[in-house]
Write a protein that holds these residues in place. Structure first.
Motif, PDB file in Angstrom:
ATOM      1  N   GLU A 258       0.822  -1.222   0.000  1.00  0.00           N
ATOM      2  CA  GLU A 258       0.000   0.000   0.000  1.00  0.00           C
ATOM      3  C   GLU A 258       0.852   1.266   0.000  1.00  0.00           C
ATOM      4  O   GLU A 258       0.552   2.237  -0.695  1.00  0.00           O
ATOM      5  N   GLU A 259       1.920   1.262   0.781  1.00  0.00           N
ATOM      6  CA  GLU A 259       2.808   2.429   0.821  1.00  0.00           C
ATOM      7  C   GLU A 259       3.458   2.653  -0.546  1.00  0.00           C
ATOM      8  O   GLU A 259       3.578   3.784  -1.020  1.00  0.00           O
ATOM      9  N   PHE A 260       3.877   1.554  -1.163  1.00  0.00           N
ATOM     10  CA  PHE A 260       4.485   1.650  -2.488  1.00  0.00           C
ATOM     11  C   PHE A 260       3.470   2.187  -3.503  1.00  0.00           C
ATOM     12  O   PHE A 260       3.795   3.062  -4.329  1.00  0.00           O
TER      13      PHE A 260
ATOM     14  N   ILE B 297       1.461   3.168 -16.143  1.00  0.00           N
ATOM     15  CA  ILE B 297       1.475   3.223 -14.669  1.00  0.00           C
ATOM     16  C   ILE B 297       0.148   2.685 -14.124  1.00  0.00           C
ATOM     17  O   ILE B 297       0.120   1.901 -13.170  1.00  0.00           O
TER      18      ILE B 297
ATOM     19  N   ARG C  86       3.160   5.863  -3.487  1.00  0.00           N
ATOM     20  CA  ARG C  86       4.276   6.541  -4.164  1.00  0.00           C
ATOM     21  C   ARG C  86       4.113   6.504  -5.673  1.00  0.00           C
ATOM     22  O   ARG C  86       4.391   7.471  -6.370  1.00  0.00           O
ATOM     23  N   ILE C  87       3.674   5.350  -6.172  1.00  0.00           N
ATOM     24  CA  ILE C  87       3.416   5.217  -7.612  1.00  0.00           C
ATOM     25  C   ILE C  87       2.370   6.262  -8.032  1.00  0.00           C
ATOM     26  O   ILE C  87       2.502   6.920  -9.063  1.00  0.00           O
TER      27      ILE C  87
ATOM     28  N   SER D  45       9.655   4.780  -1.096  1.00  0.00           N
ATOM     29  CA  SER D  45       8.817   4.121  -0.081  1.00  0.00           C
ATOM     30  C   SER D  45       9.649   3.375   0.964  1.00  0.00           C
ATOM     31  O   SER D  45       9.080   2.774   1.875  1.00  0.00           O
TER      32      SER D  45
ATOM     33  N   ALA E  97       9.826   5.026  -7.171  1.00  0.00           N
ATOM     34  CA  ALA E  97       8.779   4.910  -6.148  1.00  0.00           C
ATOM     35  C   ALA E  97       9.219   3.956  -5.043  1.00  0.00           C
ATOM     36  O   ALA E  97       8.923   4.166  -3.864  1.00  0.00           O
TER      37      ALA E  97
ATOM     38  N   LYS F 163      -2.116  -7.661  -4.192  1.00  0.00           N
ATOM     39  CA  LYS F 163      -2.470  -7.297  -2.813  1.00  0.00           C
ATOM     40  C   LYS F 163      -3.740  -8.021  -2.382  1.00  0.00           C
ATOM     41  O   LYS F 163      -3.812  -8.575  -1.279  1.00  0.00           O
TER      42      LYS F 163
ATOM     43  N   THR G 145       1.408   7.358 -18.342  1.00  0.00           N
ATOM     44  CA  THR G 145       0.389   7.237 -17.282  1.00  0.00           C
ATOM     45  C   THR G 145      -0.515   6.027 -17.540  1.00  0.00           C
ATOM     46  O   THR G 145      -0.941   5.363 -16.608  1.00  0.00           O
TER      47      THR G 145
ATOM     48  N   PHE H 179       3.830   9.766  -8.265  1.00  0.00           N
ATOM     49  CA  PHE H 179       4.528   9.974  -9.540  1.00  0.00           C
ATOM     50  C   PHE H 179       3.534  10.202 -10.672  1.00  0.00           C
ATOM     51  O   PHE H 179       3.704  11.084 -11.500  1.00  0.00           O
ATOM     52  N   LYS H 180       2.492   9.374 -10.691  1.00  0.00           N
ATOM     53  CA  LYS H 180       1.502   9.491 -11.767  1.00  0.00           C
ATOM     54  C   LYS H 180       0.878  10.882 -11.777  1.00  0.00           C
ATOM     55  O   LYS H 180       0.755  11.509 -12.842  1.00  0.00           O
TER      56      LYS H 180
END
Lengths: 306, 306
Positions: free
Chosen positions: A255-257, B254, A260-261, B211, B207, B265, B251, A264-265
């Motif tokens: 979730e933390e990663f 991404i 961050r993604i 993180s 990212a 997840k 994007t 950036f987006k």
């Protein structure tokens, strides 16, 4: 303290890790003059046992059925099985270990050990929780090698019941096998940090491979995609077990990663050059400070390190 | 067709890429007996020019102010600047190029070229859009090397105005410099695929570094984190420009990647061992089929390849 050269080592599971441990012990310890030590190995399938014995890596081999004859002879036992299988093995073989033996594991999750170990342990057998931080994308004894551990970390998780002499012997053994650094921690910290450095990385690599619409896309690659996805040649059953055994900590890291993604987006979508440049500059500086495990200075093991 | 050994090569921007191109041409082409060719280089700062001339890599150097004296002599010009700076350079120097010259770029985004090139081009100068797929985490001439291109891809994007002879000369030159494979495509496909194999990978690596809560976390690493984030020692201004210049395609990639991360997840959170195992097995098979750019068979360049 016992001499490493005179011990009998037992390897349970002669795959890439078990095989590499056996080869590193053979090359760096038991090849010394006046060594009287031996390596015994047990494995489910026998092909690798035959190979290892023919190569002179192990002295005696045992099938799974014969393990009760092997264990009473072993001073140090490496159980190189999957995490739950390791705990099951310890439970089933509780009465087979030699009194005074050191038994250790290589499992990539430790929370389950802390929970189940107290019921399984015998007071006269010292179980040391460990995690050699090495691995290859190719499995099996055929891909094992003595040099596998050079420049690598070994994590040790001492428990209050561990004897100091045994811990010191284990540290010496790790050092002689070629590892560069021993990190001491607890089970919770291990699972949190390994959840990040290892498991999250495997999730990312796997997700990246899955999101490649076109398997010919490497024709357009400069190597970045290959670098990021080399670890995606993944041992599916093992990593399924590792991911799910560390579910809470791993999903936190995912979730933390993902946040961050998303950051950036958004910067890219908003064409925020200034913000993006600042963030990337911060990334660069952080990454440089983090350095590389591979550049850590190798300890001098004397003339036995090759 | 002209002989590669007798041409005058111009390098605009003598950084890691420009420097490596110069060294590869020097080593593989101009070191042959009876070669009359030369390499000229122009750079904003002069330190690398002095070094390259002292090392015998380039024959003559020019400051930015002197570029109008250099260009009329060059048969092949590599413009090794950032994407927008490359287009600006072409526009400003439109009248300085030698008639009949081949001019090419190394830019990581091509959509902006397709848009602006037609206004900039001169009919007697053949601009060939290209992208050597090589790079290193360390910038600058000091980190350039001739061997940089061995085993790498070079992307060419021929336009209908390109002369066949010039394209063939360019392909020969690329091959002689040590590249393993030439991929022919169009600007749109380039940006879509590079958006995935290169830019998305740099976003992911960045990212991941961001993180990391703890910069000491590599003490717990087995090398995966380092492998995934090596490219995060990123040149911030360059990648800011690349990301934003390819905003829409990047994007999209991404978002697709984020969906896959989310899929992992959910499987982990639901402890769906069967689903996770199947997905990871699929990842493994896909990744194995994708192979590695580095294992592509190297073309035989004869006795000049070293």
């Amino acid at each position: 303290m016992k001499r490493l050269t005179d011990l009998t080592y037992g390897i349970i599971g002669l795959g890439i890790m078990g095989g590499s441990l056996a080869k590193a012990i053979r090359l760096n310890i038991l090849s010394r003059t006046n060594s009287t030590g031996r390596i015994f190995a047990c494995n489910r399938s026998t092909a690798c046992l035959v190979q290892a014995e023919n190569e002179g890596v192990v002295d005696k081999t045992f099938t799974t059925d014969q393990v009760s004859q092997m264990l009473p002879e072993c001073d140090v036992v490496f159980v190189c099985l999957y995490p739950h299988a390791t705990l099951d093995f310890l439970e089933v073989n509780k009465n087979n270990f030699k009194s005074g033996a050191i038994v250790t594991d290589i499992s990539g999750v430790k929370g389950i050990f802390e929970k189940r170990l107290p019921e399984i342990l015998r007071p006269d057998v010292d179980f040391i929780i460990g995690h050699p931080m090495a691995g290859g994308e190719k499995e099996g004894y055929a891909n094992s090698k003595a040099e596998f551990f050079i420049g690598r970390n070994y994590i040790l998780i001492p428990q209050n019941y561990n004897k100091e002499d045994d811990l010191n012997l284990m540290k010496l053994l790790i050092n002689e096998m070629g590892f560069t650094r021993i990190t001491i921690t607890d089970c919770d910290t291990h699972d949190y940090k390994i959840g990040f450095t290892s498991q999250l990385c495997h999730v990312i690599a796997s997700a990246l491979v899955e999101s490649a619409g076109d398997e010919q896309i490497t024709a357009f690659g400069g190597g970045s995609f290959e670098d990021l996805t080399r670890i995606a040649m993944i041992n599916a059953p093992l990593w399924t077990e590792l991911f799910i055994s560390n579910k809470e900590k791993l999903t936190y890291h995912i979730e933390e990663f993902a946040k961050r993604i998303d950051q950036f987006k958004n910067l890219i979508q908003n064409e925020d050059s200034k913000g993006l440049n600042e963030l990337l500059e911060d990334v660069r500086q952080k990454r440089i400070r983090m350095g590389s495990v591979k550049t850590v200075e190798k300890k001098n093991n004397g003339d036995l390190s090759r």
